[in-house]
Design a protein around this motif. Structure first.
Motif, PDB file in Angstrom:
ATOM      1  N   ARG A 145     -51.554 -28.230  -6.589  1.00  0.00           N
ATOM      2  CA  ARG A 145     -50.984 -26.860  -6.850  1.00  0.00           C
ATOM      3  C   ARG A 145     -49.699 -26.938  -7.523  1.00  0.00           C
ATOM      4  O   ARG A 145     -49.380 -26.319  -8.387  1.00  0.00           O
ATOM      5  CB  ARG A 145     -51.031 -25.982  -5.767  1.00  0.00           C
ATOM      6  N   GLU A 152     -53.793 -21.212 -13.540  1.00  0.00           N
ATOM      7  CA  GLU A 152     -54.855 -22.156 -12.851  1.00  0.00           C
ATOM      8  C   GLU A 152     -55.231 -21.769 -11.194  1.00  0.00           C
ATOM      9  O   GLU A 152     -56.101 -22.284 -10.690  1.00  0.00           O
ATOM     10  CB  GLU A 152     -54.762 -23.577 -13.135  1.00  0.00           C
ATOM     11  N   LEU A 153     -54.371 -20.826 -11.022  1.00  0.00           N
ATOM     12  CA  LEU A 153     -54.697 -20.553  -9.463  1.00  0.00           C
ATOM     13  C   LEU A 153     -55.194 -19.195  -9.148  1.00  0.00           C
ATOM     14  O   LEU A 153     -54.826 -18.269 -10.078  1.00  0.00           O
ATOM     15  CB  LEU A 153     -53.150 -20.489  -8.856  1.00  0.00           C
ATOM     16  N   SER A 154     -55.815 -18.690  -8.320  1.00  0.00           N
ATOM     17  CA  SER A 154     -56.370 -17.612  -8.109  1.00  0.00           C
ATOM     18  C   SER A 154     -55.156 -16.741  -7.482  1.00  0.00           C
ATOM     19  O   SER A 154     -54.125 -16.993  -7.234  1.00  0.00           O
ATOM     20  CB  SER A 154     -57.424 -17.766  -6.846  1.00  0.00           C
ATOM     21  N   GLY A 156     -54.663 -14.812  -4.900  1.00  0.00           N
ATOM     22  CA  GLY A 156     -54.066 -15.283  -3.388  1.00  0.00           C
ATOM     23  C   GLY A 156     -53.348 -16.491  -3.436  1.00  0.00           C
ATOM     24  O   GLY A 156     -52.265 -16.553  -2.738  1.00  0.00           O
ATOM     25  N   LEU A 157     -53.539 -17.650  -4.258  1.00  0.00           N
ATOM     26  CA  LEU A 157     -52.822 -18.646  -4.097  1.00  0.00           C
ATOM     27  C   LEU A 157     -51.407 -18.521  -4.757  1.00  0.00           C
ATOM     28  O   LEU A 157     -50.298 -18.882  -4.616  1.00  0.00           O
ATOM     29  CB  LEU A 157     -53.486 -19.855  -4.926  1.00  0.00           C
ATOM     30  N   ARG A 160     -49.247 -17.012  -2.611  1.00  0.00           N
ATOM     31  CA  ARG A 160     -48.704 -17.730  -1.790  1.00  0.00           C
ATOM     32  C   ARG A 160     -47.634 -18.540  -2.404  1.00  0.00           C
ATOM     33  O   ARG A 160     -46.709 -19.143  -1.564  1.00  0.00           O
ATOM     34  CB  ARG A 160     -49.979 -18.817  -1.271  1.00  0.00           C
ATOM     35  N   LEU A 162     -45.531 -17.604  -4.647  1.00  0.00           N
ATOM     36  CA  LEU A 162     -44.576 -16.815  -4.642  1.00  0.00           C
ATOM     37  C   LEU A 162     -43.862 -16.557  -3.233  1.00  0.00           C
ATOM     38  O   LEU A 162     -42.681 -16.531  -3.187  1.00  0.00           O
ATOM     39  CB  LEU A 162     -44.809 -15.233  -4.912  1.00  0.00           C
ATOM     40  N   VAL A 187     -58.204 -10.979   1.140  1.00  0.00           N
ATOM     41  CA  VAL A 187     -57.134 -12.075   0.869  1.00  0.00           C
ATOM     42  C   VAL A 187     -55.841 -11.683   1.512  1.00  0.00           C
ATOM     43  O   VAL A 187     -54.983 -12.381   1.932  1.00  0.00           O
ATOM     44  CB  VAL A 187     -57.132 -12.196  -0.505  1.00  0.00           C
TER      45      VAL A 187
END
Lengths: 535, 326
Positions: A145, A152-154, A156-157, A160, A162, A187
């Protein structure tokens, strides 16, 4: 120890050489290790208060009176240099929308490393720290990550990531601005639970800014209710929810949707369907960058029925296919296979022109009331546009119809000449509903129609929709991620997950005795346990 | 990635072909007889020739063939680097161009680089300045620069820096000093256009939530501006880089004329005046090729600067939040 001590704070915004007050005479303290929720509608001054604490007021924002001491440092009238020393290292911020909160052209790890370096850490120690904070924030596979870009991140990710940035400064206080507004309930629940655990573990204070009393009640040690820049009342959640002193707080509590199904149609005969989707599947071609994979299966044999004169809800997390289902039902997207019958007519396989007459029967109301109206069109022009498009009536009869429609959505007819910028979010959504009603459709598709609105406005719009249904015999297909809202308006519901319908039936049945684990998880994620229990 | 590059290259070739064809069609449809023009240039009265002689000459230049045949001939010629023969000067057009292209390229490239630096610097300062009067002044400056006609700027520079101060030569192609004023003339306009776009883009970028995130970390204003705002603000402005280079090429016509520099711009101006069709066609084709090339480079640079373009392919897809059913 008192971390934040605000006394008699006045904050205003300079516009056209005049100061408009946003916060007036505010007294507020945050103790070390305390979780405080500031609750209020938009315009209540809650975000201004948060920005004042972290020293991030916009350029036209001014502290005009009072004092705000953060960790022993007076921020009112402080220099940029002084404020900068507070940011990050004393006060961390988790911004409202994780989708736009990260720099899109920098790798995630790099953005966290910046915060780490500001603490004076250099060299080889930095990457290790970055991974540690990503791990702390609950990001699986942190090495990967850290190398990726935000897109490239969802969602929710990203949220996280942040949180990892905020933690990386080792702050004494974290401000979470509207942490529940942009992500799915399930989420968000996981992320807020995680954040709550972290701050308690590390003794960090947390200020949650929210319009949702239910979220505040679930997580805060103390709730501060604000309205029009003033503090209405404060106290521990149990008192605020069960024994509020102020009438405004009582209204907020009452408006909070709870999972109490309003309609029970279990024993009633099912009316004829107005819309039937039978085994609809949809496969997207592989050129979708965000999803990456080729041949993405958005829908897998979805069957949905909307009975005439009733409200059928589609619920599920984002990405579960509910919006795609709605778009196919409207004929905006073509199904790969299956059939869609609207009022007796098959619409799959029809060309744009063949579909056009059917559009009079089904209309759409969008999620975002700020983007759904043409900013250059007056309210009257927006409402009459469908009539003009279908060449119905003449100028005078259209004006007449527009007045009638404004009346139906409970807006004064003087609003005909207003522009969208002059309207509030709730008023805009009313205009959008009026526009959808213009062609006298049988069916209205509502795509998250209240998720962008404050609780009190949300309650009014839901009431309006229910009233319109009773008066005009409308049918609704109601898409939402919020089960509490669905319980307020819908008769029947389909729960979707990963492109499939996992459960369907009357709301009164599905919500009280869910059979699918997906449904149960959605129900568990709804905030407001304390509100419901107290009521 | 390979598909992206191939697509852009094909697109560039098609644009180039379209530019050539359109120019050919317009020039072919001009209401004048190229044969007569050529004879006039050679000082021969068309009336003094017999119809047979005329026909023979037309045949020699291929002017008696159909439009399609001529078009095909020109197109295949261009593909082999042969742009035909100049009607007014009776020499191969490719020689005329290669003789002068160095001067124009030097002028254009220097002007483009200077515009890029000056425009970016101006936009950066205008959005970074905190003292409001300075900010307003710097923000309005590009509009002023873009509204002066180039010949006016050129004449002003000549009057001031050549005639009064004597720092730079007013005309000529020799030496680096002769390049300064033409380059400045072009850059005033080009950098202003760039700065206007960049300032707007900066303002937009600085309002983005990720800027607030960066500031909340405790980064200094300059760090936020340089590391977070600049690159994101530059992305939308990149599209006008092609336009900017095109601008420096068209500007060379005015500038080379005013400063009497030898170059393709001046050649184009003369060729249009004497209706020298092959030369005009060649100049337009070369200019279009430059324009297309720059746009192609910009397109190919995009994915390197913006990770969101064709970066995800073949990589890990965004993982959905893992749902644990209980």
């Amino acid at each position: 120890m008192t971390l934040v001590d605000i006394k008699g704070l006045d904050v205003g915004y300079v516009r056209h050489r005049r100061v408009r007050p946003a916060v007036a005479g505010l007294d507020l303290t945050v103790e070390a290790g305390e979780v405080v929720a500031i609750v209020g509608e938009s315009g209540s001054g809650k975000t201004t208060t948060a920005n004042a604490i972290i020293g991030l007021l916009p350029p036209n924002g001014r502290i005009t009176a009072g004092s705000a001491v953060v960790d022993g440092v007076e921020t009112a009238g402080a220099s940029e240099r002084t404020l900068r020393r507070l940011r990050g290292s004393v006060v961390g911020l988790i911004p409202q929308d994780p989708m736009v909160g990260l720099n899109p052209t920098q790798r995630v790890g790099h953005q966290i490393a910046e915060a780490v370096r500001l603490r004076g850490i250099t060299g080889a120690a930095v990457p290790a720290e970055v991974l540690r904070f990503l791990e702390q924030a609950g990001v699986p596979d942190p090495e990967l990550r850290a190398r990726q870009y935000p897109h490239e991140l969802s969602g929710g990710l990203r949220q996280r990531a942040l949180i990892a940035i905020a933690l990386a400064g080792r702050p004494k206080l974290i401000i979470a601005d509207e942490p529940t507004s942009a992500l799915d309930v399930t989420v968000q629940k996981r992320i807020l639970d995680h954040l709550g655990g972290l701050v308690r573990e590390q003794g960090i204070s947390l200020v949650i800014i929210t319009h949702d009393l239910a979220v505040a009640a679930d997580r805060a040690d103390r709730i501060v209710v604000m309205r029009d820049g003033r503090l209405v009342e404060q106290g521990d959640p149990a008192t605020i929810v069960s024994a509020p002193r102020e009438s405004y707080t009582r209204r907020l509590t009452a408006a909070t949707p709870r999972l109490a199904p309003r309609f029970d149609v279990r024993d009633q005969a099912v009316p004829e369907p107005i819309l039937t989707l039978t085994e609809v599947s949809k496969t997207f071609a592989g050129n979708d960058l965000r999803r990456g994979a080729r041949g993405f299966n958005a829908l897998d044999k979805v069957s949905v029925t909307v009975p005439r004169g009733r409200t059928h809800a589609l619920v599920g997390e984002s990405g579960c296919g509910k919006t795609t289902t709605l778009r196919i039902a409207l004929g905006l997207e073509t199904a790969t296979s299956g059939s869609v019958v609207l009022d007796g007519d098959e619409i799959v396989g029809r060309s744009w022109n063949q579909l056009r007459p059917l559009r009079r029967k089904a209309q759409l109301v969008h999620q975002d009331p700020f983007a759904t109206l043409d900013p250059k069109f007056t309210v009257g022009q927006s409402i009459t546009e469908p009539l003009v498009s279908f060449r119905i009536g003449n100028r005078r009869s259209r004006q007449e119809r527009a007045r009638e429609l404004l009346d139906q959505v409970q807006l004064p007819t003087s609003y005909l000449d207003r522009l969208p910028t002059e309207l509030s979010g709730g008023q805009r959504q009313r205009v959008a509903i009026a526009r959808a009603l213009a062609l006298r459709p049988d069916l209205i598709m509502l795509d998250e129609p209240v998720s962008a609105l404050d609780v009190l406005v949300q309650e009014q719009i839901l009431q309006l929709l229910t009233d319109l249904q009773a008066a005009l015999g409308l049918s609704y297909l109601f898409v939402s991620h919020d089960l509490a809202v669905v319980a307020e308006v819908a008769h029947t519901v389909s729960v979707m997950s990963h492109g499939k319908v996992v459960e369907h039936g009357p709301v009164a049945e599905v919500f009280t005795s869910p059979r699918s684990p997906w449904t149960r998880e959605l129900i568990d994620a709804i905030p407001g346990r304390r509100v419901v229990d107290a009521a | 990635m390979a598909r992206y590059v191939a697509g852009r290259v094909v697109q560039a070739v098609v644009v180039l072909w379209a530019a050539f064809t359109l120019t050919f069609a317009i020039l072919y449809l001009l209401p004048s007889d190229p044969m007569e023009l050529q004879l006039a240039a050679a000082g021969v009265q068309p009336d003094s020739l017999t119809p047979d002689q005329l026909a023979a000459m037309k045949h020699r230049f291929g002017l008696d063939q159909s439009m399609w045949a001529q078009y095909w001939q020109h197109l295949t010629g261009v593909l082999h680097g042969d742009f035909g023969t100049s009607l007014s000067q009776q020499v191969p057009v490719s020689d005329l161009i290669t003789e002068r292209i160095d001067g124009t390229l030097l002028l254009s490239v220097t002007a483009a680089v200077l515009s890029l630096i000056a425009g970016s610097a101006l936009a950066y300062l205008a959005t970074f300045a905190r003292w409001n009067p300075l900010r307003v002044f710097l923000t309005r400056l590009p509009a002023l620069g873009a509204s002066f006609p180039q010949f006016f700027v050129a004449l002003f520079l000549i009057q001031f820096f050549s005639f009064q101060l004597g720092w730079f030569p007013a005309t000529g192609t020799e030496g680096a000093r002769s390049l300064v004023m033409p380059v400045v003339t072009i850059s005033v306009l080009a950098s202003s256009v760039l700065a206007q776009v960049l300032v707007k883009s900066f303002d937009e970028t600085l309002r983005q939530p990720y800027i607030a995130t960066a500031r909340a970390k405790g980064l200094s204003r300059s760090a936020v501006h340089l590391r977070h705002a600049f690159r994101n603000a530059a992305l939308p402005a990149m599209t006008i880089l092609g336009v900017l280079v095109g601008l420096t090429v068209t500007s060379s016509i005015v500038v080379e004329t005013v400063f009497t520099r030898e170059g393709v711009g001046k050649l184009a101006q003369e060729a249009v005046l004497s209706q020298d069709v092959p030369v005009v066609l060649a100049v337009v084709t070369v200019a279009a090729a430059m324009f297309v090339l720059v746009n192609l480079i910009v397109d190919l640079l995009y994915p390197l600067l913006d990770p969101r373009i064709s970066h995800t392919r073949g990589r890990v897809r965004p993982a959905p939040e893992v749902v644990t059913s209980t």
